[in-house]
Scaffold this active site. Structure first.
Site, PDB file in Angstrom:
ATOM      1  N   SER A 129      26.516  21.891   4.911  1.00  0.00           N
ATOM      2  CA  SER A 129      25.104  21.547   5.085  1.00  0.00           C
ATOM      3  C   SER A 129      24.794  21.186   6.529  1.00  0.00           C
ATOM      4  O   SER A 129      23.633  21.119   6.907  1.00  0.00           O
ATOM      5  CB  SER A 129      24.723  20.384   4.167  1.00  0.00           C
ATOM      6  OG  SER A 129      25.653  19.329   4.294  1.00  0.00           O
ATOM      7  N   HIS A 150      24.200  28.369   2.055  1.00  0.00           N
ATOM      8  CA  HIS A 150      23.828  26.959   1.882  1.00  0.00           C
ATOM      9  C   HIS A 150      22.900  26.776   0.687  1.00  0.00           C
ATOM     10  O   HIS A 150      21.721  27.128   0.737  1.00  0.00           O
ATOM     11  CB  HIS A 150      23.170  26.442   3.167  1.00  0.00           C
ATOM     12  CG  HIS A 150      22.831  24.987   3.121  1.00  0.00           C
ATOM     13  ND1 HIS A 150      21.779  24.436   3.800  1.00  0.00           N
ATOM     14  CD2 HIS A 150      23.409  23.948   2.452  1.00  0.00           C
ATOM     15  CE1 HIS A 150      21.726  23.139   3.568  1.00  0.00           C
ATOM     16  NE2 HIS A 150      22.700  22.830   2.749  1.00  0.00           N
ATOM     17  N   GLU A 162      20.007  29.190   2.042  1.00  0.00           N
ATOM     18  CA  GLU A 162      19.969  29.563   3.455  1.00  0.00           C
ATOM     19  C   GLU A 162      21.223  30.393   3.742  1.00  0.00           C
ATOM     20  O   GLU A 162      22.345  29.907   3.545  1.00  0.00           O
ATOM     21  CB  GLU A 162      19.943  28.318   4.342  1.00  0.00           C
ATOM     22  CG  GLU A 162      18.652  27.525   4.250  1.00  0.00           C
ATOM     23  CD  GLU A 162      18.644  26.260   5.115  1.00  0.00           C
ATOM     24  OE1 GLU A 162      17.553  25.801   5.454  1.00  0.00           O
ATOM     25  OE2 GLU A 162      19.733  25.728   5.437  1.00  0.00           O
ATOM     26  N   ASN A 200      16.865  21.242   6.965  1.00  0.00           N
ATOM     27  CA  ASN A 200      17.226  19.911   7.464  1.00  0.00           C
ATOM     28  C   ASN A 200      16.734  19.681   8.887  1.00  0.00           C
ATOM     29  O   ASN A 200      16.620  18.549   9.332  1.00  0.00           O
ATOM     30  CB  ASN A 200      18.739  19.684   7.386  1.00  0.00           C
ATOM     31  CG  ASN A 200      19.140  19.245   5.987  1.00  0.00           C
ATOM     32  OD1 ASN A 200      18.319  18.703   5.239  1.00  0.00           O
ATOM     33  ND2 ASN A 200      20.373  19.505   5.613  1.00  0.00           N
TER      34      ASN A 200
END
Ligand code: NAI
Length: 513
Positions: A129, A150, A162, A200
């Site tokens: 991550s 991901h 992702e 993120n």
């Protein structure tokens, strides 16, 4: 470079090995088995893979009981999952998805071992991550076959994947994983390996701007949460940080900050560090911004008085928001038998009421608006992200320090009469929603500028990865580049530093070059 994987290699249905049988590995094994793959599940902890399979059996039983999965399909999916004690038993897998501890050395060591075991056409995927995919691939004989895959937690429910390419990832490998994710019913997006990937990274300002407002005591967590929820976010940033856990959220912020060589834009907050240091981790520790299990307390009910009779009301501005304000003002004035005038070309949006101003933020705080317009009775209100937000929704407002006491009361009464629930905050640039959304759009624009993703991928990622009500480029389409840049420039004018920088993509009018 040695030979690459065949372009678009079809991975649908191939034998898969999932390494790491924790929360994510078990979820990935479940999804892969349900999609028809034979799945070998391995964990370094003896017995962990078998235990995860047993737990998946109970999950499948639950899905069958709820009518979400046919009994035969559940049985078949479970039968496809084989726990393996020795990594060597993964040698026939065509794809390995790694979901072990988030540690670069551990991941590198695992992939090196796997390279020696697997066939030449096997694809290596990491569910990291936060670690650079490029760095994980360093030291492999064939780094081009390693790609990020991901997933989001919980894997069976979250649609986003992702697909992260490192510097050496073969585009054909990335496209195979993209197609595979699609075949699993997911929505894949391509991303370049950069700190935080897409979600993120772009999400940082959602927390950071609220933490910045809390640091300067501009509003309470309750007010900030109410304003952002009224703008369509499912959870306010404070309750969301409480849910994620402040330790986890702080660690992600810290890692993005460090990975960006301490770029001030990503700087963690003292407010959150104090909470982490004090063990106020949110829901899991029983207290964070709020006390649990009670959670977010209801805002006190405020009864707003009706505005005093005005002699003249002029709605300023063009576009959908000004139209909605005009309609709301017309409704408010209908009982008196008259309506507002309209001035479309004045360059600001809001209401002039007997010469005093109620201005939707363009980034400038009320005191600047008062000074620059020469109208001391100025009150600024937050951006109406959707004009329909006037219907009873929380809306932040702030008065210029030079505004009269009478106008402060009247402005609040007018906002209530227009249909919203006004919440007073300090006189800060961009208030709450405009500031947060402008920074989200700016971060997304920078991600596009740097080739991390396309605008479409950013929109899909934020809607599916963190449940945003719209994607950053969809917000931009309903706003304007000048509007977003104006808010960021106003923030920079106030705070002076490196944090509030308009993305080159926005400066070039929505073009990367
Ligand atoms: P977890 O702690 O639940 O599971 C990790 C598992 O890997 C443990 O069972 C551990 O025994 C095993 N393990 C550790 N080192 C190993 C090794 N060398 N070989 C084989 N097994 C090993 O962790 P979680 O949450 O499942 O995370 C796994 C990965 O997924 C991490 O890279 C994490 O960053 C990433 N991730 C986590 C998300 C989350 O919300 N938890 C979301 C997206 C990605």
């Amino acid at each position: 470079m040695t030979a690459s994987i065949a372009p678009g290699a079809d991975l649908v249905g191939v034998p898969i090995a999932v390494i790491g049988a924790g929360i994510m590995g078990a979820g990935i094994a479940q999804v892969a088995a349900q999609a028809g793959h034979p799945v070998l599940l391995h964990d370094a902890r003896p017995g962990a893979a078998a235990a995860a399979r047993d737990k998946l059996g109970a999950t499948f039983d639950g899905l069958v009981a709820k009518g979400k999965l046919a009994a035969e399909a559940a049985q078949a999916a479970l039968a496809r999952i084989e726990p393996i004690d020795a990594l060597d038993a993964a040698r026939d897998a065509r794809l390995v998805v790694e979901a072990i501890v988030e540690n670069l050395d551990a991941k590198r060591a695992l992939f090196r071992k796997l390279e020696g075991l697997l066939g030449d056409d096997a694809v290596l995927a990491t569910n990291t991550s936060s670690i650079s995919v490029t760095a994980i691939a360093n030291g492999l004989a064939r780094p081009q076959r390693l790609v990020g895959m991901h997933f989001f937690n919980p894997v069976p429910l979250m649609k986003l994947v992702e697909v992260v390419s490192g510097l050496q990832t073969d585009p054909a490998v990335a496209s195979s994983i993209f197609e595979l994710a699609r075949a699993w019913g997911k929505v894949p997006v391509h991303a370049k390996s950069t700190p935080g990937f897409i979600v993120n990274r772009i999400a940082r300002p959602y927390y950071a701007e609220t933490l910045a407002l809390l640091l300067e005591q501009a509003a309470t967590p309750q007010v900030l949460d109410a304003c952002l929820k009224a703008a369509g976010f499912r959870m306010g940033p404070c309750e969301l940080m409480d849910l994620i856990g402040h330790d986890t959220n702080f660690a992600v912020t810290q890692s993005v900050y460090e990975a960006n060589f301490y770029d001030k834009r990503y700087q963690p907050s003292l407010v959150q560090r104090e909470m982490v240091d004090g063990g106020l981790l949110g829901r899991k520790s029983g207290s964070g911004f709020y006390a649990y299990p009670e959670g977010v307390p209801a805002l006190p009910v405020t009864v707003h008085e009706a505005p005093a009779t005005a002699r003249e009301v002029v709605v300023h501005g063009d576009g959908a928001i000004a139209d909605a304000l005009e309609a709301a003002a017309a409704r408010a004035l209908a009982p008196e038998g008259w309506g507002p005038a309209r001035e479309r070309a004045s360059g600001w949006t809001g209401l002039a009421i007997d010469g005093a101003r109620l201005v939707m933020t363009d980034g400038r705080p009320a005191h600047r608006i008062a000074r620059e317009s020469g109208v001391e009775d100025a009150v600024v209100f937050d951006r109406l992200l959707q004009p329909a937000a006037l219907a009873g929704s929380a809306l932040a407002f702030a008065a210029a320090p030079q505004a009269s006491a009478a106008w402060r009361t009247q402005a609040r009464a007018w906002l209530a009469a227009l249909g919203c629930a006004p919440l007073a905050v300090a006189d800060t640039p961009g208030l709450v929603v405009a500031r947060t959304v402008a920074m989200l759009v700016n971060e997304a624009a920078d991600a596009v500028q740097q080739g991390v993703c396309t605008p479409e991928a950013a929109d899909a990622a934020m809607k599916l990865g963190v449940n945003y009500p719209a994607g950053p480029f969809e917000w931009l389409a309903g706003w304007s580049i000048e509007g977003v840049a104006g808010v960021i420039d106003a923030l920079d004018a106030c705070y002076r530093g490196e944090r509030y920088r308009v993305s080159p993509w926005l400066q070039r009018g929505g073009h990367a070059r």
